[in-house]
Scaffold this active site. Structure first.
Site, mmCIF file in Angstrom:
data_model
loop_
_atom_site.group_PDB
_atom_site.id
_atom_site.type_symbol
_atom_site.label_atom_id
_atom_site.label_comp_id
_atom_site.label_asym_id
_atom_site.label_seq_id
_atom_site.Cartn_x
_atom_site.Cartn_y
_atom_site.Cartn_z
ATOM 1 N N VAL A 1 3.761 -0.804 17.420
ATOM 2 C CA VAL A 1 2.716 -0.960 16.390
ATOM 3 C C VAL A 1 2.103 0.400 16.071
ATOM 4 O O VAL A 1 1.558 1.074 16.950
ATOM 5 C CB VAL A 1 1.602 -1.919 16.875
ATOM 6 C CG1 VAL A 1 0.494 -2.016 15.836
ATOM 7 C CG2 VAL A 1 2.178 -3.299 17.173
ATOM 8 N N GLU B 1 13.494 2.618 3.735
ATOM 9 C CA GLU B 1 14.925 2.483 4.013
ATOM 10 C C GLU B 1 15.684 2.272 2.697
ATOM 11 O O GLU B 1 15.088 1.940 1.676
ATOM 12 C CB GLU B 1 15.173 1.243 4.885
ATOM 13 C CG GLU B 1 14.390 1.209 6.172
ATOM 14 C CD GLU B 1 14.905 2.220 7.185
ATOM 15 O OE1 GLU B 1 16.094 2.546 7.132
ATOM 16 O OE2 GLU B 1 14.106 2.684 7.997
ATOM 17 N N LYS C 1 3.922 -6.633 13.401
ATOM 18 C CA LYS C 1 2.877 -5.873 14.093
ATOM 19 C C LYS C 1 1.599 -6.699 14.197
ATOM 20 O O LYS C 1 0.905 -6.661 15.222
ATOM 21 C CB LYS C 1 2.640 -4.556 13.356
ATOM 22 C CG LYS C 1 3.862 -3.631 13.412
ATOM 23 C CD LYS C 1 3.782 -2.507 12.392
ATOM 24 C CE LYS C 1 5.015 -1.614 12.444
ATOM 25 N NZ LYS C 1 5.092 -0.651 11.347
ATOM 26 N N GLY D 1 8.015 7.909 12.418
ATOM 27 C CA GLY D 1 8.566 9.243 12.668
ATOM 28 C C GLY D 1 9.048 9.365 14.095
ATOM 29 O O GLY D 1 8.498 8.736 15.009
#
Ligand code: HSE
Length: 428
Positions: free
Chosen positions: A132, A190, A205, A302
């Site tokens: 999360v 994506e 999440k 990231g």
């Protein structure tokens, strides 16, 4: 733990997995100082041992035999994503008493109860801070730092791709499709951006956060989910004119004896701390009875930022291995239920295009009143250009989802209504 070396199996060497391999390798000495035992990365399970990686670990570490790697390890770090084979592999580790760190939000939101039960049974630790909001420490604060308080509400911007898109629309006036293309060009979204823009990623999440915040077992099926694909530049401009910015919020709030868990585009007042979260950043706003209002902010994705969260979990559970004793099981004593969406109360902003005729607005106002939906403001904006239509925007007081939907169905059926352009919840 009898030995002084903790053997780590890493499953997955993608964006995050590669960074975890780098940190375990390059930071081995300082990890040893922090943990009180040495750490050995004994292998990295991948599908293709010859594939190019962001970080190249020693070639002999790569293997396709995940099960043998798990069996030889003390701790397993799962960063492959997806439901299977990740679920089976994590269960294999937990059932053997091996602690697991995972960043697999989809798996935890669907099978978290099963995994937590396996961990509790064998005394292993299951940790998943990276699932999360990337680098942001939010699960440990919910689980530990706020464990003595009563959390009443969590509002989160938990998906960076959608925050980037909505921020671009707000700051440049871009249409959704152009902002999405830019997000893809920059590598945030994506090639198939469905999980982000339809809200599924944030919904996973939300289920995880709600379970921890409210000591219950929620799954993705308990989360009402709306994405941002229908948000237009006109919606964003109308929100701005009224002092709001549109954000995709994950909302987890105590609601009577239940918990309302939802992901939906929301008009957030410009003065709210979440309104100032720009670009692909994430933020989680927590309200607790005694702590008051807290905000956690930072990079939500990231490789290196997410690897930082993985390593934090790893160091924490490795310290426990050194000291001895079982892992801390999930706290789900409250077992609250998810509130049915029909009963959820919220304010709404509604955009309607109508025929510009005498009595049309009065008729619409009457329909809202008949369904128990009180109007806070009603504003007629410029028409759509043909001289015969008007664009109106209504902001309601708090109303149930069921009443609002019934109201909109009746309004939509009016001959004088040309289009309902948007129905968006309003925070505050
Ligand atoms: N795709 C997610 C995001 C990151 O855009 O925030 C991983 O959950």
């Amino acid at each position: 733990m009898g030995n002084t070396t903790i053997k780590v199996a890493l499953l997955g060497a993608g964006n995050v997995g590669s960074q975890v391999a780098r940190m375990l390798t390059e930071d081995a000495e300082s990890l040893q100082d922090r943990i009180g035992a040495s750490v050995e990365l004994i292998g990295i399970a991948v599908r293709d041992t010859s594939a190019k990686r962001h970080y190249e670990a020693a070639p002999e570490l790569y293997t396709t035999d995940a099960d043998a790697l798990i069996d030889a390890a003390d701790v397993v770090i799962e960063l492959t994503g997806g439901i299977e084979p990740a679920r089976t592999r994590i269960l294999r580790a937990l059932n053997a008493g091996k602690s697991v760190v995972s960043g697999n939000k989809a798996l935890l939101a669907k099978h978290g109860v099963e995994l937590a039960a396996a961990a509790a049974k064998s005394g292993a630790q299951l940790s998943y801070e990276a699932a999360v909001a990337g680098a942001i420490p939010i699960l440990r604060p919910l689980r530990d730092s706020l464990a003595g308080d009563q959390i009443t509400r969590v509002l989160g911007i938990m998906n960076g791709t959608t925050n980037y898109i909505l921020d671009q629309m707000d700051t440049t006036g871009a249409q959704f499709s152009d902002a999405l293309a830019e997000a893809q060009r920059l590598g945030y979204a994506e090639a198939d951006p469905t999980a982000d823009i339809e809200g599924h990623d944030a919904a996973s999440k939300a289920a995880i956060v709600a379970s921890l915040a409210f000591h219950s077992d929620f799954t993705i099926d308990d989360v009402h989910c709306e994405g941002i694909t229908s948000i237009t530049a006109d919606d964003v401009a109308a929100a701005a004119a009224d002092g709001y910015v549109i954000k995709l919020l994950a909302v987890c709030e105590k609601d009577g004896e239940g918990v309302n868990i939802r992901v939906n585009p929301t008009l957030v007042p410009r003065s709210h701390p979440l309104a100032s979260v720009h670009g692909a950043f994430n933020a989680v706003f927590v309200q607790a009875e005694n702590a008051g209002e807290l905000m956690f902010y930072g990079p939500g994705a990231g490789g290196a930022p997410t690897a930082s969260a993985v390593l934090g979990d790893f160091v924490s559970l490795a310290r426990r291995l050194v000291l001895g004793g079982p892992g801390i099981p999930e706290s789900s004593f409250a077992q609250l239920a998810a509130t049915p969406m029909n009963d959820v109360v919220s304010r709404y902003s509604v955009g309607i295009v109508v025929e510009d005729k005498l009595g049309v607005l009065a008729n619409i106002a009457r329909i809202f009143a008949e369904h128990g939906v009180s109007i806070e403001t009603m504003r007629q904006a410029k028409g759509t250009g043909d001289g015969t239509s008007a664009s109106i925007r209504i902001v309601t007081h708090r109303a149930t989802d069921a009443n609002l939907r019934k109201t909109m169905a009746v309004v939509d059926a009016l001959d004088t209504v040309r289009d309902i352009t948007s129905v968006i919840r309003v925070e505050g």
